[in-house]
Design a protein around this motif. Structure first.
Motif, short mmCIF file in Angstrom:
data_model
loop_
_atom_site.label_atom_id
_atom_site.label_comp_id
_atom_site.label_asym_id
_atom_site.label_seq_id
_atom_site.Cartn_x
_atom_site.Cartn_y
_atom_site.Cartn_z
N ALA A 171 -7.06 -30.69 65.84
CA ALA A 171 -6.47 -29.76 66.46
C ALA A 171 -6.59 -30.04 68.05
CB ALA A 171 -7.14 -28.27 66.13
N VAL A 172 -7.92 -30.39 68.45
CA VAL A 172 -7.89 -30.73 69.88
C VAL A 172 -7.36 -31.90 70.26
CG1 VAL A 172 -9.87 -31.15 71.61
CG2 VAL A 172 -10.27 -29.67 69.64
N ALA A 173 -7.23 -32.79 69.31
CA ALA A 173 -6.39 -34.11 69.74
C ALA A 173 -5.00 -33.63 69.84
CB ALA A 173 -6.53 -35.06 68.68
N PHE A 174 -4.37 -32.96 69.08
CA PHE A 174 -3.02 -32.56 69.07
C PHE A 174 -2.75 -31.83 70.30
CE2 PHE A 174 0.60 -29.74 67.99
CZ PHE A 174 1.51 -30.68 67.67
N GLU A 175 -3.59 -31.02 70.87
CA GLU A 175 -3.56 -30.15 72.18
C GLU A 175 -3.57 -31.16 73.39
OE1 GLU A 175 -6.79 -27.41 71.99
OE2 GLU A 175 -5.71 -26.04 70.91
N HIS A 176 -4.34 -31.96 73.29
CA HIS A 176 -4.15 -33.04 74.48
C HIS A 176 -2.93 -33.89 74.42
CE1 HIS A 176 -8.33 -32.61 75.98
NE2 HIS A 176 -8.92 -32.40 74.91
N THR A 177 -2.62 -34.07 73.21
CA THR A 177 -1.38 -35.02 73.09
C THR A 177 -0.05 -34.12 73.72
OG1 THR A 177 -2.08 -35.93 71.11
CG2 THR A 177 0.17 -36.10 71.41
N ILE A 178 -0.22 -32.89 73.32
CA ILE A 178 1.11 -32.01 73.78
C ILE A 178 1.10 -32.08 75.39
CG2 ILE A 178 1.99 -29.80 73.72
CD1 ILE A 178 2.61 -31.40 71.23
N GLN A 179 -0.08 -31.82 75.72
CA GLN A 179 -0.25 -31.83 77.45
C GLN A 179 0.37 -33.30 77.97
OE1 GLN A 179 -4.35 -30.54 78.47
NE2 GLN A 179 -3.67 -28.49 78.80
N ALA A 180 -0.37 -33.97 77.41
CA ALA A 180 0.24 -35.54 77.86
C ALA A 180 1.73 -35.64 77.56
CB ALA A 180 -0.58 -36.67 77.17
N CYS A 181 2.19 -35.26 76.68
CA CYS A 181 3.67 -35.14 76.25
C CYS A 181 4.35 -34.51 77.42
CB CYS A 181 4.14 -34.68 75.03
SG CYS A 181 5.68 -34.94 74.45
N ASN A 182 4.14 -33.18 77.75
CA ASN A 182 4.85 -32.72 79.01
C ASN A 182 4.77 -33.53 80.13
OD1 ASN A 182 5.56 -30.29 77.57
ND2 ASN A 182 3.57 -29.35 77.82
N ARG A 183 3.45 -34.13 80.37
CA ARG A 183 3.39 -34.95 81.87
C ARG A 183 4.38 -36.13 81.66
NH1 ARG A 183 -2.06 -33.52 81.38
NH2 ARG A 183 -2.29 -35.59 80.33
N SER A 234 12.68 -19.86 69.18
CA SER A 234 13.54 -21.19 69.58
C SER A 234 14.90 -20.61 69.95
CB SER A 234 13.82 -21.92 68.32
OG SER A 234 14.50 -22.96 68.52
N GLY A 235 15.33 -21.12 71.04
CA GLY A 235 16.79 -20.97 71.87
C GLY A 235 16.73 -19.72 72.60
N LEU A 236 15.70 -19.03 72.64
CA LEU A 236 15.75 -17.73 73.43
C LEU A 236 15.51 -17.87 74.76
CD1 LEU A 236 13.97 -15.09 71.23
CD2 LEU A 236 16.63 -15.64 71.26
N GLN A 237 14.90 -18.95 75.12
CA GLN A 237 14.42 -19.39 76.57
C GLN A 237 14.91 -20.61 77.05
OE1 GLN A 237 10.31 -18.55 76.97
NE2 GLN A 237 10.36 -16.44 76.98
N LYS A 238 15.39 -20.92 78.06
CA LYS A 238 15.77 -22.15 78.50
C LYS A 238 14.44 -23.09 78.84
CE LYS A 238 20.17 -21.49 78.71
NZ LYS A 238 21.26 -22.10 77.95
N ILE A 239 14.82 -24.25 78.61
CA ILE A 239 13.79 -25.06 78.57
C ILE A 239 13.31 -25.17 80.28
CG2 ILE A 239 13.10 -27.56 78.43
CD1 ILE A 239 14.61 -27.60 75.84
N ASN A 240 11.83 -25.39 80.34
CA ASN A 240 11.55 -25.22 81.75
C ASN A 240 11.16 -26.83 81.75
OD1 ASN A 240 10.13 -25.61 84.15
ND2 ASN A 240 8.29 -24.18 83.39
N PRO A 241 11.76 -27.55 82.68
CA PRO A 241 11.56 -29.13 82.82
C PRO A 241 10.16 -29.66 83.27
CG PRO A 241 13.71 -28.36 84.00
CD PRO A 241 12.91 -27.23 83.59
N LEU A 242 9.44 -28.48 83.91
CA LEU A 242 8.13 -28.82 84.12
C LEU A 242 7.21 -28.67 83.02
CD1 LEU A 242 8.06 -26.89 87.73
CD2 LEU A 242 8.56 -29.70 87.19
N LYS A 243 7.44 -28.02 82.00
CA LYS A 243 6.70 -27.70 80.87
C LYS A 243 7.45 -27.39 79.79
CE LYS A 243 2.29 -25.28 79.58
NZ LYS A 243 1.29 -24.32 79.96
N ILE A 244 7.91 -28.38 79.10
CA ILE A 244 8.87 -28.30 77.94
C ILE A 244 8.12 -27.44 76.79
CG2 ILE A 244 10.20 -29.67 76.23
CD1 ILE A 244 11.12 -31.39 78.57
N PHE A 245 6.94 -28.24 76.27
CA PHE A 245 6.37 -27.55 75.31
C PHE A 245 5.39 -26.31 75.68
CE2 PHE A 245 7.87 -31.60 73.53
CZ PHE A 245 8.29 -31.33 72.40
N LEU A 246 5.51 -24.94 75.59
CA LEU A 246 4.86 -24.10 75.72
C LEU A 246 3.53 -23.69 75.08
CD1 LEU A 246 7.81 -21.72 77.29
CD2 LEU A 246 6.59 -23.44 78.53
#
Length: 752
Positions: free
Chosen positions: A74-86, A141-153
């Motif tokens: 779980a922790v590894a996945f969270e770090h991966t999602i943060q790195a993916c946003n960057r 899904s699809g209700l909010q426009k994607i934020n380019p600065l943080k795609i995975f919320l």
């Protein structure tokens, strides 16, 4: 052991979207520690950069997850999602931001029965359990426009229990499967066969649509006991990655279904069970003075009996604790219930006058009843009439109390329904206001296409708001005014000064307009007389008469100083303005039933459209005449074509305002920016090697719309006088647009 199946149907040549599926192949040690990583992705365009972008993202995710120093998945996945946003921010820098609004992805990791996933965009996610299907992504899904600065919320976590399945897929899967058919296809197929069944069905699609899906199934032999979110989520929660559990989603879904049930019966049943349970506990603890066992039903109500923690099912309460039970239930019996009765009585008292009036008239109605009601009820009515007066009044009183209770229940149901409806309206208004604020912010950065999309969605939402009361109408008008005020900034409307160079005599019926040097040329469709107008002096001259009958369809320039025309009898006329005699040539076409539209010259060849046969024809001189051949190397839909232009690439304007681009006979990518109001009717356009922009004539909209040749909207010239324009030519060097408006030749200054 979990079974993972994948489905990918994607034709890089013909598919209109780009789809991709990835399932990592870790080493045995990596899989035991962190499980398997995968994703489903879709970009709703066919740009060539899409595959490169997804390939880079795949390599990055695999490296980031399996090289993480964390041993907790779980922790590894969270770090991966943060790195993916960057990393996605870096991809925007490399590839631009045009793909972001079309981007959709679900990233997941599964280890044993523990699953975590993060989503962005418009993909589908379903949990199939107990012959039910729960939408995991539909609420977000699809209700909010994607934020380019943080795609995975956010990140969702849960447990994939035995004999359950999760599917993540592209949204177009639901165009071919109902929810029930999808459930049966996955759950009633042996392990490993569901993906093959889906592929066999979807391969039959003739539209070359792209499909992508991943199916996760848990086998019964590996079933584990359900766990709560706290045992799954890491202890050190990462800021910016909120956690959700699948169990919470299921519970929320069940509560929503109960709330939306139109019947009052579930509410009455639930209240009755609560009351009966509390009375039973009170009787044992207070009257019998016996130890009280807390049932599962009572525990489910979360009664705060013991301050130090929750009581488990079957736990024995000692006498001091039973007094706490007594106090809690006593508060319900002597406070909440009397208050409910008091409120119901007040409502009943307000209805008393009407009830008394009904009772007063009831006696007369009963006397007339045998003649008015069916014979089936006659015996019951006579029985009531035969009762003693006191019994009759008692009976009527019972009927009255029942009526009051029914009225109270109906009022409560109506109020609850109104409250739910008002909440929906409030949420809609909130979404509209958020779209407006986002549009104002995006407008500052110049992304007008995004602004128009946001405001179009807002206008659609406004149309669904109620419009009955004055306050409803005022709110709608206020929101529409706000939308129009922002939308007006994206229209770039210019009201030009239209100057008339010359008004032709009434006997001249001008056809077409061509520019050669400092002169404009038009043709009198009554007698084929060629007329020139000097741009310097506005002087008109009658030149040569083109040979043949007056059946000319289009005229255009040809070579350095010639004019060329095409006739309805499928002939080509070449005419030099300085000479009196022109030449008429035959034209051989591949189809005798051709219906020709447009005419343009490029490199000694003529190009026009056969809308009857969906062909673009290229005509060249061959001996005594012209021979036309099909220039296209693929099928095209040209039945609504309005005009044609060439500048090295070939462009076709449709009547719906679309511009199709072709290179060497193949369709090329070109998308016009959104225009407000939308461009839905077009008749002519100008685009050649001397022009940097497209100039589209929209007579229904009384405007000329200007785009760059990359499709970006520049501005639009609007005016009522443009409604009757039939032809236009453009000279960007002198910054002039020349128009043929009925019998007038006019000009407009090009503005930036």
């Amino acid at each position: 052991m979990n079974k993972i199946e994948k489905l990918l149907i994607f034709d890089a040549t013909n598919s209109r979207t780009t789809a991709h599926v990835f399932i990592a192949r870790p080493s045995p040690a990596e899989e035991r520690t962190l499980g398997k990583l995968g994703f489903v992705a879709e970009i709703a365009s066919a740009d060539r950069i899409n595959q490169e972008l997804l390939s880079r993202l795949q390599d990055f995710l695999k490296a980031a997850y399996y090289t993480s120093p964390e041993v907790n998945s779980a922790v590894a996945f969270e770090h991966t999602i943060q790195a993916c946003n960057r990393y996605l921010s870096e991809l925007i820098s490399d590839f631009g931001s045009a793909w972001v609004d079309n981007f959709s992805m679900v990233i997941f990791t599964i280890r044993d029965q523990e699953i975590h996933f993060a989503d962005a965009g418009r993909l589908l996610g379903f949990l199939i359990h107990d012959k039910k299907v729960t939408d995991l992504l539909g609420n977000r899904s699809g209700l909010q426009k994607i934020n380019p600065l943080k795609i995975f919320l956010s990140i969702s976590s849960g447990e994939l229990k035995s004999d359950n399945a999760v599917i993540f897929s592209t949204a177009n899967l639901m165009d071919y499967f109902s929810i029930e058919r999808l459930r049966r296809t996955i759950m009633e197929t042996p392990l490993g066969g569901a993906g093959k069944n889906l592929e066999d069905i979807l391969r039959k699609d003739p539209n070359h649509a792209a499909f992508a899906a991943i199916i996760l199934r848990a086998q019964a032999a590996e079933a584990l006991l359900p766990t709560s979110l706290e045992t799954i989520a890491p202890n050190d929660n990462i800021n910016g990655a909120p956690q959700r559990s699948i169990d919470n989603m299921l519970a929320q879904n069940a509560q929503t279904q109960e709330f939306l049930t139109p019947s009052m019966w579930p509410f009455i049943q639930k209240s009755a069970r609560k009351l009966f349970t509390r009375i039973k506990v009170l009787f044992r603890a207070w009257i019998l003075r016996k130890p009280t066992r807390i049932s599962a039903a009572l525990e489910a109500e979360n009664l705060k009996i013991e301050p130090s923690g929750r009581l488990r099912t079957g736990q024995v309460i000692t006498p001091p604790r039973s007094r706490l039970v007594t106090k809690t239930i006593g508060k319900t019996l002597f406070n909440k219930i009397p208050n409910f009765i008091w409120q119901s009585s007040r409502q009943a008292w307000r209805a008393t006058p009407k009830l008394l009036n009904s009772i007063k008239n009831l006696g007369g109605n009963l006397k007339r009843a045998p003649q008015q009601i069916p014979a089936t009820f006659e015996r019951q009515v006579n029985t009531v009439k035969s009762l003693p007066q006191k019994s009759r009044w008692l009976f009527l009183g019972v009927i009255g109390v029942a009526a009051v209770l029914a009225i109270v229940l109906i009022i409560a149901g109506v109020q609850r329904q109104r409250s739910a409806a008002q909440q929906v309206i409030t949420e809609k208004i909130s979404n509209i206001e958020k779209n407006l604020e986002t549009a104002r912010s995006v407008l500052l950065y110049g992304d007008e296409d995004r602004v128009k999309t946001l405001l179009t969605d807002a206008k659609k939402e406004i149309e669904t708001l109620p419009n009955k009361s004055k306050s409803d109408k005022a709110k709608r008008e206020s929101l529409l005014t706000d939308v129009e005020s922002v939308l007006a900034k994206t229209r770039h409307e210019i009201k030009p000064e239209i100057k008339t160079l010359i008004s032709l005599p009434a006997e001249i019926k001008p056809l077409g307009l061509a520019l050669l040097g400092n002169n404009l040329y038009t043709l009198n469709s009554q007698n084929n007389l060629l007329v020139s107008v000097s741009l310097q002096t506005s002087e008109k001259k009658d030149l040569a008469t083109l040979p043949g009958n007056p059946d000319i369809l289009e005229i255009t320039t040809f070579g350095s100083g010639n004019l060329t025309a095409i006739t309805s009898n499928l002939e080509i006329i070449e005419q030099r303005p300085s000479t009196q005699k022109g030449t008429r040539y035959g034209l051989v076409l591949p189809n005798p039933n051709a219906n020709l539209v447009g005419l343009v010259n490029y490199n000694t060849a003529l190009y026009f459209i056969d809308v009857a046969n969906n062909l673009i024809l290229k005509a060249t001189r061959a001996g005594p005449g012209y021979t036309a051949t099909n220039w296209l190397k693929q099928n095209a839909n040209l039945d609504s074509a309005a005009d044609i232009a060439v500048d090295g690439a070939l462009y076709v304007l449709t009547k719906q305002g679309e511009i199709q681009k072709y290179n060497q006979g193949q369709r090329a990518q070109l998308a016009l920016s959104t225009v407000e109001p939308p461009l839905t009717s077009a008749v002519k356009f100008a685009a050649d090697t001397n022009l940097q922009n497209f100039y589209v004539l929209d007579t229904a909209g009384k405007r000329i719309v200007v785009f760059t040749k990359a499709g970006k909207f520049v501005n639009q010239y609007v005016g009522d006088a443009l409604a009757n324009v039939s032809a236009l030519v453009v000279n960007e060097r002198t910054k002039k647009i020349y128009l043929l408006n009925s019998s007038d030749i006019q000009s407009i200054d090009i503005q930036k």
